[in-house]
Design a protein around this motif. Sequence first.
Motif, PDB file in Angstrom:
ATOM      1  N   LYS A 181       5.915  -2.039   1.900  1.00  0.00           N
ATOM      2  CA  LYS A 181       5.225  -2.820   0.868  1.00  0.00           C
ATOM      3  C   LYS A 181       5.836  -4.209   0.736  1.00  0.00           C
ATOM      4  CE  LYS A 181       5.059  -3.006  -4.181  1.00  0.00           C
ATOM      5  NZ  LYS A 181       5.403  -2.261  -5.427  1.00  0.00           N
ATOM      6  N   ARG A 182       7.134  -4.281   0.660  1.00  0.00           N
ATOM      7  CA  ARG A 182       7.811  -5.576   0.490  1.00  0.00           C
ATOM      8  C   ARG A 182       7.568  -6.494   1.676  1.00  0.00           C
ATOM      9  NH1 ARG A 182      13.710  -3.605  -0.567  1.00  0.00           N
ATOM     10  NH2 ARG A 182      14.180  -5.826  -0.593  1.00  0.00           N
ATOM     11  N   ILE A 183       7.572  -5.919   2.873  1.00  0.00           N
ATOM     12  CA  ILE A 183       7.342  -6.723   4.079  1.00  0.00           C
ATOM     13  C   ILE A 183       5.942  -7.305   4.073  1.00  0.00           C
ATOM     14  CG2 ILE A 183       7.090  -6.580   6.591  1.00  0.00           C
ATOM     15  CD1 ILE A 183       9.430  -4.517   6.507  1.00  0.00           C
ATOM     16  N   PHE A 184       4.950  -6.499   3.653  1.00  0.00           N
ATOM     17  CA  PHE A 184       3.578  -7.017   3.588  1.00  0.00           C
ATOM     18  C   PHE A 184       3.495  -8.176   2.598  1.00  0.00           C
ATOM     19  CE2 PHE A 184      -0.620  -7.143   1.548  1.00  0.00           C
ATOM     20  CZ  PHE A 184      -1.406  -7.416   2.666  1.00  0.00           C
ATOM     21  N   LEU A 185       4.090  -8.010   1.448  1.00  0.00           N
ATOM     22  CA  LEU A 185       4.009  -9.056   0.423  1.00  0.00           C
ATOM     23  C   LEU A 185       4.748 -10.317   0.852  1.00  0.00           C
ATOM     24  CD1 LEU A 185       4.480  -6.884  -2.797  1.00  0.00           C
ATOM     25  CD2 LEU A 185       2.354  -7.824  -1.862  1.00  0.00           C
ATOM     26  N   GLN A 186       5.776 -10.151   1.696  1.00  0.00           N
ATOM     27  CA  GLN A 186       6.551 -11.303   2.149  1.00  0.00           C
ATOM     28  C   GLN A 186       5.974 -11.960   3.401  1.00  0.00           C
ATOM     29  OE1 GLN A 186      10.490  -9.678   2.674  1.00  0.00           O
ATOM     30  NE2 GLN A 186      10.786  -9.309   0.495  1.00  0.00           N
ATOM     31  N   SER A 187       5.562 -11.125   4.365  1.00  0.00           N
ATOM     32  CA  SER A 187       5.171 -11.699   5.658  1.00  0.00           C
ATOM     33  C   SER A 187       3.835 -11.211   6.187  1.00  0.00           C
ATOM     34  CB  SER A 187       6.264 -11.421   6.705  1.00  0.00           C
ATOM     35  OG  SER A 187       6.470 -10.032   6.865  1.00  0.00           O
ATOM     36  N   GLY A 188       3.191 -10.243   5.509  1.00  0.00           N
ATOM     37  CA  GLY A 188       1.821  -9.894   5.862  1.00  0.00           C
ATOM     38  C   GLY A 188       1.619  -8.754   6.826  1.00  0.00           C
ATOM     39  N   SER A 189       2.691  -8.071   7.272  1.00  0.00           N
ATOM     40  CA  SER A 189       2.501  -6.939   8.180  1.00  0.00           C
ATOM     41  C   SER A 189       1.947  -5.755   7.407  1.00  0.00           C
ATOM     42  CB  SER A 189       3.838  -6.558   8.842  1.00  0.00           C
ATOM     43  OG  SER A 189       4.274  -7.571   9.711  1.00  0.00           O
ATOM     44  N   LEU A 190       0.793  -5.244   7.827  1.00  0.00           N
ATOM     45  CA  LEU A 190       0.084  -4.206   7.086  1.00  0.00           C
ATOM     46  C   LEU A 190       0.827  -2.875   7.153  1.00  0.00           C
ATOM     47  CD1 LEU A 190      -2.511  -3.459   5.509  1.00  0.00           C
ATOM     48  CD2 LEU A 190      -3.505  -2.800   7.722  1.00  0.00           C
ATOM     49  N   PRO A 191       1.155  -2.284   6.009  1.00  0.00           N
ATOM     50  CA  PRO A 191       1.871  -1.002   6.018  1.00  0.00           C
ATOM     51  C   PRO A 191       1.062   0.097   6.687  1.00  0.00           C
ATOM     52  CG  PRO A 191       1.927  -2.007   3.824  1.00  0.00           C
ATOM     53  CD  PRO A 191       0.924  -2.783   4.643  1.00  0.00           C
ATOM     54  N   SER A 192       1.780   1.029   7.309  1.00  0.00           N
ATOM     55  CA  SER A 192       1.126   2.213   7.869  1.00  0.00           C
ATOM     56  C   SER A 192       1.289   3.412   6.951  1.00  0.00           C
ATOM     57  CB  SER A 192       1.699   2.539   9.250  1.00  0.00           C
ATOM     58  OG  SER A 192       3.090   2.802   9.178  1.00  0.00           O
ATOM     59  N   ALA A 193       2.042   3.253   5.878  1.00  0.00           N
ATOM     60  CA  ALA A 193       2.220   4.319   4.896  1.00  0.00           C
ATOM     61  C   ALA A 193       1.177   4.165   3.789  1.00  0.00           C
ATOM     62  CB  ALA A 193       3.630   4.255   4.301  1.00  0.00           C
ATOM     63  N   PRO A 194       0.312   5.161   3.569  1.00  0.00           N
ATOM     64  CA  PRO A 194      -0.708   5.044   2.521  1.00  0.00           C
ATOM     65  C   PRO A 194      -0.134   4.704   1.149  1.00  0.00           C
ATOM     66  CG  PRO A 194      -1.201   6.909   3.937  1.00  0.00           C
ATOM     67  CD  PRO A 194       0.152   6.406   4.352  1.00  0.00           C
ATOM     68  N   ALA A 195       1.044   5.233   0.830  1.00  0.00           N
ATOM     69  CA  ALA A 195       1.642   4.931  -0.472  1.00  0.00           C
ATOM     70  C   ALA A 195       1.915   3.444  -0.621  1.00  0.00           C
ATOM     71  CB  ALA A 195       2.939   5.713  -0.644  1.00  0.00           C
ATOM     72  N   ALA A 196       2.127   2.756   0.512  1.00  0.00           N
ATOM     73  CA  ALA A 196       2.381   1.313   0.469  1.00  0.00           C
ATOM     74  C   ALA A 196       1.077   0.526   0.456  1.00  0.00           C
ATOM     75  CB  ALA A 196       3.237   0.905   1.665  1.00  0.00           C
ATOM     76  N   TYR A 197       0.149   0.840   1.380  1.00  0.00           N
ATOM     77  CA  TYR A 197      -1.048  -0.007   1.441  1.00  0.00           C
ATOM     78  C   TYR A 197      -2.047   0.280   0.325  1.00  0.00           C
ATOM     79  CZ  TYR A 197      -3.695   3.576   4.204  1.00  0.00           C
ATOM     80  OH  TYR A 197      -4.340   4.712   4.651  1.00  0.00           O
ATOM     81  N   LYS A 198      -1.843   1.365  -0.414  1.00  0.00           N
ATOM     82  CA  LYS A 198      -2.675   1.639  -1.581  1.00  0.00           C
ATOM     83  C   LYS A 198      -2.012   1.186  -2.885  1.00  0.00           C
ATOM     84  CE  LYS A 198      -5.216   5.510   0.458  1.00  0.00           C
ATOM     85  NZ  LYS A 198      -5.590   6.942   0.359  1.00  0.00           N
ATOM     86  N   ASP A 199      -0.832   0.609  -2.772  1.00  0.00           N
ATOM     87  CA  ASP A 199      -0.118   0.126  -3.945  1.00  0.00           C
ATOM     88  C   ASP A 199      -0.891  -1.040  -4.578  1.00  0.00           C
ATOM     89  OD1 ASP A 199       1.964  -1.817  -5.265  1.00  0.00           O
ATOM     90  OD2 ASP A 199       3.001   0.099  -5.104  1.00  0.00           O
ATOM     91  N   PRO A 200      -1.014  -1.091  -5.895  1.00  0.00           N
ATOM     92  CA  PRO A 200      -1.761  -2.178  -6.546  1.00  0.00           C
ATOM     93  C   PRO A 200      -1.284  -3.576  -6.164  1.00  0.00           C
ATOM     94  CG  PRO A 200      -1.308  -0.437  -8.117  1.00  0.00           C
ATOM     95  CD  PRO A 200      -0.559  -0.076  -6.870  1.00  0.00           C
ATOM     96  N   ALA A 201       0.011  -3.721  -5.927  1.00  0.00           N
ATOM     97  CA  ALA A 201       0.525  -5.040  -5.559  1.00  0.00           C
ATOM     98  C   ALA A 201       0.019  -5.461  -4.186  1.00  0.00           C
ATOM     99  CB  ALA A 201       2.061  -5.032  -5.574  1.00  0.00           C
ATOM    100  N   VAL A 202      -0.131  -4.490  -3.283  1.00  0.00           N
ATOM    101  CA  VAL A 202      -0.654  -4.787  -1.942  1.00  0.00           C
ATOM    102  C   VAL A 202      -2.147  -5.079  -2.027  1.00  0.00           C
ATOM    103  CG1 VAL A 202      -1.106  -3.805   0.340  1.00  0.00           C
ATOM    104  CG2 VAL A 202       1.122  -3.479  -0.737  1.00  0.00           C
TER     105      VAL A 202
END
Length: 390
Positions: A299-320
Amino acid sequence: MIKVATFGEFGYEPLFAEYEAQHPNIHLEAQVSDFEAHHKGLATALAGGHGAADVVAVEEQYMPQFMQSKDKFVNLADFGAQDLKSQWSDWKWAQGVSKDGSFVLGLGTDMGGLATCYRRDLFARAGLPTDRAEVARLWPTWEDYARVADRFSAAVPDVKFADSAGSIYTAILNQSEENFFAKADDSFIADHNPNLRRAFDIAGGIAAKGQTARVTTYTQAWNVAVKQGTFATMNCPAWMLEQIRSAGGDANAGKWDVTTVPGNSGSQGGSFLTVPKQGAHPREAYDVAKWLTAPEQQKRIFLQSGSLPSAPAAYKDPAVIGKTDPYFSNAPVGQIYATSADTLRPNYRGTKDSVVRPKFGQALGRVEEGKQTVDQAWAEAVQQARDALK
């Protein structure tokens, strides 16, 4: 010391200091090289028995190849990796383990959910819609995308519609379950797979009309083309947004936008963290890989640099899901890529994928250069692929 080897920018280095603070006895060192050199270097190190980093990223297309050499990697199941299975979508987990599920070669990092990036200003010049929802309605299929290319080129002849035929071809292929090899038995099917031929014909048809800029991602020519606005569309997985931003610079902020890709799904890229056996600290290396691929870090990496998470808990997070990108006209990139993640269906990569795939990309290059027709290029690519497999 634990060396972490990746290709390109994974967004890990800002996290290293935090991990070291939590683990005072561990020092992390990054090794970053380009895509081809990285994977060739790993193969060489495995064959020679030395030279591999403690934690090594492997892109998904190379996973079947390195699974054949799993005796040279640590089975992460020995350290409890099986307990993490629910962290990933089933298809992502399956890409990192042996067919019987007993050997865990790698832990999933990102995935390359697809979207289409387009230049709003150039679409306006062509008299096309610029609103991202209206643009998406222009191309529900790739055949429609090709028709939009015709409309654009007729209206704006001094600008190319797409970056390259290879980019179009790859995006279409990534929406098919099978490409060059059969999922059932790994047999070569490129010569009679209708999905492969369709992708080649659509991309080749656009190329034959001179509607591509003939530039390949990561090259200097591509960087220049992005900066100068030489082309109007490209298929962009989440990780590519940072590449476009870097190449385009401040002068192009707000000119780009993001919408759904024709076909509404597909994945381009996505990697795994592996632990070669030759490392001196396999348990510590596994712990690093486990932490870096945990949902919170994804999740943090996506918010910082844009790499899409492969973990559903991360890419379904409201912040993402709520992330927008001002550079791309405030496009709701989190929502676009998270939605694409839910529709992803992986395609099978054969053990010899990296041997034959380049033959078809090179063939499309010959079409772009006007050296061959689409049919001629296809026939030569098929023959070259067969020869390469002998």
